[in-house]
Design a protein around this motif. Structure first.
Motif, PDB file in Angstrom:
ATOM      1  N   PRO A 101      -5.266   8.667  -3.859  1.00 46.06           N
ATOM      2  CA  PRO A 101      -6.276   8.403  -2.828  1.00 46.06           C
ATOM      3  C   PRO A 101      -6.702   6.936  -2.776  1.00 46.06           C
ATOM      4  N   VAL A 102      -6.699   6.257  -3.923  1.00 42.84           N
ATOM      5  CA  VAL A 102      -7.047   4.828  -3.913  1.00 42.84           C
ATOM      6  C   VAL A 102      -6.051   4.074  -3.047  1.00 42.84           C
ATOM      7  N   ALA A 103      -4.766   4.377  -3.222  1.00 46.33           N
ATOM      8  CA  ALA A 103      -3.732   3.684  -2.441  1.00 46.33           C
ATOM      9  C   ALA A 103      -3.912   3.941  -0.947  1.00 46.33           C
ATOM     10  N   MET A 104      -4.187   5.186  -0.579  1.00 40.69           N
ATOM     11  CA  MET A 104      -4.389   5.523   0.826  1.00 40.69           C
ATOM     12  C   MET A 104      -5.623   4.812   1.386  1.00 40.69           C
ATOM     13  N   ASN A 105      -6.699   4.789   0.604  1.00 44.76           N
ATOM     14  CA  ASN A 105      -7.909   4.110   1.047  1.00 44.76           C
ATOM     15  C   ASN A 105      -7.704   2.615   1.190  1.00 44.76           C
ATOM     16  N   VAL A 106      -6.891   2.011   0.334  1.00 50.15           N
ATOM     17  CA  VAL A 106      -6.589   0.577   0.443  1.00 50.15           C
ATOM     18  C   VAL A 106      -5.813   0.306   1.732  1.00 50.15           C
ATOM     19  N   VAL A 107      -4.875   1.185   2.076  1.00 44.62           N
ATOM     20  CA  VAL A 107      -4.117   1.024   3.323  1.00 44.62           C
ATOM     21  C   VAL A 107      -5.061   1.129   4.524  1.00 44.62           C
ATOM     22  N   LEU A 108      -5.939   2.130   4.507  1.00 45.58           N
ATOM     23  CA  LEU A 108      -6.906   2.274   5.601  1.00 45.58           C
ATOM     24  C   LEU A 108      -7.862   1.086   5.663  1.00 45.58           C
ATOM     25  N   LEU A 109      -8.265   0.586   4.507  1.00 46.31           N
ATOM     26  CA  LEU A 109      -9.116  -0.601   4.449  1.00 46.31           C
ATOM     27  C   LEU A 109      -8.398  -1.801   5.066  1.00 46.31           C
ATOM     28  N   ALA A 110      -7.141  -1.997   4.706  1.00 47.80           N
ATOM     29  CA  ALA A 110      -6.378  -3.123   5.249  1.00 47.80           C
ATOM     30  C   ALA A 110      -6.247  -3.019   6.770  1.00 47.80           C
ATOM     31  N   LEU A 111      -5.974  -1.820   7.265  1.00 45.42           N
ATOM     32  CA  LEU A 111      -5.876  -1.638   8.723  1.00 45.42           C
ATOM     33  C   LEU A 111      -7.207  -1.917   9.410  1.00 45.42           C
ATOM     34  N   ALA A 112      -8.295  -1.441   8.827  1.00 46.57           N
ATOM     35  CA  ALA A 112      -9.618  -1.658   9.426  1.00 46.57           C
ATOM     36  C   ALA A 112      -9.982  -3.146   9.429  1.00 46.57           C
ATOM     37  N   VAL A 113      -9.681  -3.840   8.341  1.00 40.06           N
ATOM     38  CA  VAL A 113      -9.950  -5.286   8.285  1.00 40.06           C
ATOM     39  C   VAL A 113      -9.088  -6.012   9.312  1.00 40.06           C
ATOM     40  N   PHE A 114      -7.824  -5.603   9.438  1.00 44.65           N
ATOM     41  CA  PHE A 114      -6.928  -6.198  10.429  1.00 44.65           C
ATOM     42  C   PHE A 114      -7.505  -6.050  11.838  1.00 44.65           C
ATOM     43  N   VAL A 115      -7.944  -4.844  12.174  1.00 44.33           N
ATOM     44  CA  VAL A 115      -8.514  -4.605  13.508  1.00 44.33           C
ATOM     45  C   VAL A 115      -9.779  -5.439  13.695  1.00 44.33           C
TER      46      VAL A 115
END
Length: 125
Positions: A101-115
């Motif tokens: 879940p940490v890895a998935m949350n990091v990916v979602l975090l990166a996408l949100a920061v990108f947007v």
């Protein structure tokens, strides 16, 4: 690049729409029956509902303002809010040594920061 930002926004919105709706509609007992929701055990029911509402609002805020060209400042604001939620999720899962879940949350975090960065800067409305 605008298309890439829309795709990232759409992916984020889909994930957070589903996640938020699940947290808002299910009872805490039903959530805890899911083995992936063990992190929710120490949290009160009201906080889980708040997280679900924030995820749902963030999902809508990523898409609707840009789609209707109304209050477009809400798009990066929603992305920043979802980033904050994901930072909390990373911390919560890391404390529990739940690395998938940490890895998935990091990916979602990166996408949100990108947007957020793109909608505040070069790809703003």
């Amino acid at each position: 690049m605008n298309v890439v930002v829309w795709i990232a926004s759409g992916l984020l919105a889909a994930v957070f729409l589903a996640s938020g709706a699940m947290k808002l509609t299910a009872t805490k007992e039903k959530l805890l029956a899911n083995p992936q929701m063990g992190w929710a055990t120490p949290f009160p029911r009201g906080l889980l509902k708040f997280i679900g509402a924030a995820e749902l609002a963030g999902a809508l805020g990523l898409i609707l303002p840009g789609a209707f060209d109304i209050a477009t400042w809400l798009v990066p604001t929603a992305a920043i809010g979802l980033s904050a939620l994901m930072i909390g999720a990373v911390i919560t899962h890391a404390r529990r040594s739940e690395f998938q879940p940490v890895a998935m949350n990091v990916v979602l975090l990166a996408l949100a920061v990108f947007v957020a960065v793109e909608r505040l800067g070069p790809q703003s409305f």
